[in-house]
Design a protein around this motif. Sequence first.
Motif, PDB file in Angstrom:
ATOM      1  N   UNK A 162       0.316  -1.437 -15.397  1.00  0.00           N
ATOM      2  CA  UNK A 162       0.162  -1.325 -13.954  1.00  0.00           C
ATOM      3  C   UNK A 162      -1.135  -0.603 -13.670  1.00  0.00           C
ATOM      4  N   UNK A 163      -1.889  -1.105 -12.723  1.00  0.00           N
ATOM      5  CA  UNK A 163      -3.144  -0.471 -12.355  1.00  0.00           C
ATOM      6  C   UNK A 163      -3.073  -0.091 -10.883  1.00  0.00           C
ATOM      7  N   UNK A 164      -3.261   1.196 -10.598  1.00  0.00           N
ATOM      8  CA  UNK A 164      -3.272   1.682  -9.221  1.00  0.00           C
ATOM      9  C   UNK A 164      -4.688   2.115  -8.886  1.00  0.00           C
ATOM     10  N   UNK A 165      -5.100   1.884  -7.658  1.00  0.00           N
ATOM     11  CA  UNK A 165      -6.423   2.329  -7.245  1.00  0.00           C
ATOM     12  C   UNK A 165      -7.409   1.181  -7.209  1.00  0.00           C
ATOM     13  N   UNK A 166      -8.593   1.436  -7.689  1.00  0.00           N
ATOM     14  CA  UNK A 166      -9.681   0.457  -7.629  1.00  0.00           C
ATOM     15  C   UNK A 166      -9.428  -0.737  -8.534  1.00  0.00           C
ATOM     16  N   UNK A 167     -10.112  -1.802  -8.247  1.00  0.00           N
ATOM     17  CA  UNK A 167     -10.050  -2.985  -9.096  1.00  0.00           C
ATOM     18  C   UNK A 167     -10.651  -2.660 -10.456  1.00  0.00           C
ATOM     19  N   UNK A 171       0.813  -1.212   0.000  1.00  0.00           N
ATOM     20  CA  UNK A 171       0.000   0.000   0.000  1.00  0.00           C
ATOM     21  C   UNK A 171       0.851   1.270   0.000  1.00  0.00           C
ATOM     22  N   UNK A 172       1.958   1.274   0.720  1.00  0.00           N
ATOM     23  CA  UNK A 172       2.828   2.459   0.778  1.00  0.00           C
ATOM     24  C   UNK A 172       3.426   2.740  -0.597  1.00  0.00           C
ATOM     25  N   UNK A 173       3.947   1.702  -1.268  1.00  0.00           N
ATOM     26  CA  UNK A 173       4.513   1.871  -2.609  1.00  0.00           C
ATOM     27  C   UNK A 173       3.444   2.330  -3.591  1.00  0.00           C
ATOM     28  N   UNK A 174       2.297   1.698  -3.535  1.00  0.00           N
ATOM     29  CA  UNK A 174       1.215   2.026  -4.447  1.00  0.00           C
ATOM     30  C   UNK A 174       0.757   3.468  -4.257  1.00  0.00           C
ATOM     31  N   UNK A 175       0.592   3.889  -3.001  1.00  0.00           N
ATOM     32  CA  UNK A 175       0.186   5.272  -2.722  1.00  0.00           C
ATOM     33  C   UNK A 175       1.241   6.262  -3.213  1.00  0.00           C
ATOM     34  N   UNK A 176       2.511   5.928  -3.001  1.00  0.00           N
ATOM     35  CA  UNK A 176       3.585   6.818  -3.450  1.00  0.00           C
ATOM     36  C   UNK A 176       3.514   7.032  -4.971  1.00  0.00           C
ATOM     37  N   UNK A 177       3.412   5.930  -5.735  1.00  0.00           N
ATOM     38  CA  UNK A 177       3.413   6.059  -7.192  1.00  0.00           C
ATOM     39  C   UNK A 177       2.128   6.701  -7.695  1.00  0.00           C
ATOM     40  N   UNK A 178       1.008   6.409  -7.055  1.00  0.00           N
ATOM     41  CA  UNK A 178      -0.257   7.043  -7.429  1.00  0.00           C
ATOM     42  C   UNK A 178      -0.126   8.560  -7.298  1.00  0.00           C
ATOM     43  N   UNK A 179       0.347   9.026  -6.162  1.00  0.00           N
ATOM     44  CA  UNK A 179       0.492  10.460  -5.932  1.00  0.00           C
ATOM     45  C   UNK A 179       1.550  11.083  -6.838  1.00  0.00           C
ATOM     46  N   UNK A 180       2.653  10.387  -7.048  1.00  0.00           N
ATOM     47  CA  UNK A 180       3.729  10.904  -7.907  1.00  0.00           C
ATOM     48  C   UNK A 180       3.233  11.056  -9.339  1.00  0.00           C
ATOM     49  N   UNK A 181       2.516  10.063  -9.819  1.00  0.00           N
ATOM     50  CA  UNK A 181       1.982  10.110 -11.180  1.00  0.00           C
ATOM     51  C   UNK A 181       0.971  11.257 -11.309  1.00  0.00           C
ATOM     52  N   UNK A 182       0.054  11.369 -10.357  1.00  0.00           N
ATOM     53  CA  UNK A 182      -0.945  12.440 -10.423  1.00  0.00           C
ATOM     54  C   UNK A 182      -0.298  13.820 -10.375  1.00  0.00           C
ATOM     55  N   UNK A 183       0.780  13.968  -9.600  1.00  0.00           N
ATOM     56  CA  UNK A 183       1.451  15.263  -9.453  1.00  0.00           C
ATOM     57  C   UNK A 183       2.298  15.656 -10.663  1.00  0.00           C
ATOM     58  N   UNK A 243      10.983  11.456 -24.014  1.00  0.00           N
ATOM     59  CA  UNK A 243      11.677  10.462 -23.195  1.00  0.00           C
ATOM     60  C   UNK A 243      10.892  10.122 -21.938  1.00  0.00           C
ATOM     61  N   UNK A 244      11.110   8.909 -21.429  1.00  0.00           N
ATOM     62  CA  UNK A 244      10.554   8.562 -20.122  1.00  0.00           C
ATOM     63  C   UNK A 244      11.216   9.497 -19.116  1.00  0.00           C
ATOM     64  N   UNK A 245      10.432  10.259 -18.343  1.00  0.00           N
ATOM     65  CA  UNK A 245      11.026  11.250 -17.444  1.00  0.00           C
ATOM     66  C   UNK A 245      11.809  10.621 -16.296  1.00  0.00           C
ATOM     67  N   UNK A 246      12.779  11.368 -15.785  1.00  0.00           N
ATOM     68  CA  UNK A 246      13.627  10.879 -14.697  1.00  0.00           C
ATOM     69  C   UNK A 246      12.820  10.443 -13.479  1.00  0.00           C
ATOM     70  N   UNK A 247      11.743  11.167 -13.161  1.00  0.00           N
ATOM     71  CA  UNK A 247      10.963  10.834 -11.973  1.00  0.00           C
ATOM     72  C   UNK A 247      10.233   9.499 -12.117  1.00  0.00           C
ATOM     73  N   UNK A 248       9.979   9.061 -13.369  1.00  0.00           N
ATOM     74  CA  UNK A 248       9.249   7.818 -13.626  1.00  0.00           C
ATOM     75  C   UNK A 248      10.184   6.626 -13.870  1.00  0.00           C
TER      76      UNK A 248
END
Length: 149
Positions: A138-143, A30-42, A80-85
């Motif tokens: 990769x799917x983050x969030x709901x099923x 959950x911690x990893x998933x939340x981190x990437x969800x927020x990073x992607x949205x930001x 290019x794939x960005x450095x943050x991703x």
Amino acid sequence: MNNNNKNNIEEINDKSKGLHVKVFRRYQNQIQSDYWWNTILDNIDWYRVKYKSDRFQKNCETPCWTTFFGGRKEYTPYQDIPDWLQPLVNQVSSDLKVPTTKAFNAILVRLYFDGNDEIAWHTDGRTFLGNTPTIASLSFGSKANFQMR
């Protein structure tokens, strides 16, 4: 990877269709998933894809928001794939034991709003992905249902 429990992995190999799929359920904790969800949205500049539908004979727009990085540099637009991703791409490549000869060279990110959003049947046989694309989803969030045929 969250865990290597073989009960969370489903493998599909259909040589007649050239389909080789590994499904990892609960890939990240959950911690990893939340981190990437927020990073992607930001960090993502979202857009909706507009296209001409041969099936409906009209201009259409995808129901979800999307963005795309990578592919083949000779095709435009190229970004290019960005450095943050890149750490996520590297993690997935390493966890899936993707050989460097088949490394991911692109990432498509889609944002669906609810269980009613969908993309029509299609192939990933796009020229800008190369002759034999290696694709991860990769799917983050709901099923959500992810169907292949």
